[in-house]
Design an enzyme around this catalytic site. Sequence first.
Site, short mmCIF file in Angstrom:
data_model
loop_
_atom_site.label_atom_id
_atom_site.label_comp_id
_atom_site.label_asym_id
_atom_site.label_seq_id
_atom_site.Cartn_x
_atom_site.Cartn_y
_atom_site.Cartn_z
N HIS A 16 -10.82 46.17 115.11
CA HIS A 16 -12.08 46.83 114.73
C HIS A 16 -11.64 47.97 113.81
CE1 HIS A 16 -14.15 44.86 118.13
NE2 HIS A 16 -13.15 45.25 118.88
N GLN A 19 -12.59 51.77 113.77
CA GLN A 19 -12.22 52.63 114.90
C GLN A 19 -10.92 53.40 114.66
OE1 GLN A 19 -12.38 50.25 118.50
NE2 GLN A 19 -14.49 49.63 118.10
N ARG A 35 -16.86 54.95 124.37
CA ARG A 35 -17.77 54.03 123.68
C ARG A 35 -18.90 54.79 122.98
NH1 ARG A 35 -22.21 50.81 125.19
NH2 ARG A 35 -22.38 48.87 124.00
N HIS A 200 -8.56 40.54 125.67
CA HIS A 200 -8.25 41.39 126.84
C HIS A 200 -7.94 40.57 128.11
CE1 HIS A 200 -9.22 44.76 124.35
NE2 HIS A 200 -10.52 44.47 124.30
N ASP A 251 -6.69 46.11 117.65
CA ASP A 251 -7.95 46.50 118.28
C ASP A 251 -8.52 47.81 117.71
OD1 ASP A 251 -10.12 46.61 119.95
OD2 ASP A 251 -9.02 46.53 121.82
ZN LIG Z 1 -12.40 44.56 120.65
#
Ligand SMILES: [Zn+2]
Length: 338
Positions: A16, A19, A35, A200, A251
């Site tokens: 992502h 991020q 989050r 995950h 990630d």
């Molecule tokens: Zn993810």
Amino acid sequence: MGDTLILPGFVDAHSHTFQRALRGRAAGGDFWTWRETMLAEAERQTPELVRVSYEETYRELRAAGYTAVGEFHYLGLAEAFAAVEAAAAAGVELVLLHVAYARGGLPRFRQESVAAYLAEVEQLREAGVRVGVAPHSVRACPSDWLAEIGRYAEREQLPLHVHADEQPQEIEECLAEHGCRPIELLGRTRCLGEQTTVVHATHADGSELDLLAATGTTVCACPTTEADLGDGFLPAQRMRTRTIPLCIGSDSNVRIDPLEELRELEGIARRQTGRRGVFTTEELLRFGSETGARALGLDAWPGIEVDLGHRSLAGVARNDVPGALVAGCGADVVMAPN
Ligand SMILES: [Zn+2]
């Protein structure tokens, strides 16, 4: 020109990219407080910002030895095209894992129906973008969406990526709604299989792991992010026993270093078992490259060169270099792309 070792490029099967901007921020609390900060960052994204900031991060990924990236993308269609442009400019192979999001999250993440979602996927494909389908999670997609997307992926022979079992709360909610655990729900909706990658699987129980193994589903582990978010430990040894294929993802991009991800995988397994070398060096390097490429449906991706003159390899015998890379080197041993 010094001595170098040529290796397959690393494959980042789960990114992502926006991020990256959160590192050093959003400390404290737990996954769910992180989050909230992540959603605020997502909210301010525009195609222009994605085009510029993703190129910068893709260049960092490329410099660290990742030559292919699966972008797990939920920011909207215009931003998807901007990410594709950014990857081309940075010289990384991109697979756009376009995310289906039915409920929760931000309005910009969501499509009004699964048909509307698949129409977006078709638009990307018609423009020549290499895509995979990605129901975000069992939290964000109800079972009829999962079933429809599973059917589409099978018919079109596309990779299917989905988050599952990252946090205990997601499992409790799934049990309450469906009477089964997330990976079991993915099985019931025919979303598991050799084209599927579950991201995950941190809290997968024994029967979920059996289901992954029986269906040939790949797991994408993202150890530095999972540590940063307080997710938990991958059941690494139990996956190995079942020969579940593993790949890696950067990630949240809190760290960009494929060797560190692989070292963490082995480190988790050592802490869990009290043994060293739970995975072989060859296995770990394969998780970092071939398995990730297969998870993204890529047949070919660029290789990389390792600088054997780098100080962290000084005094290491040639045969020991692969082991030393995984055990004790950072991504700065990777030569700059030419
Ligand atoms: Zn993810």
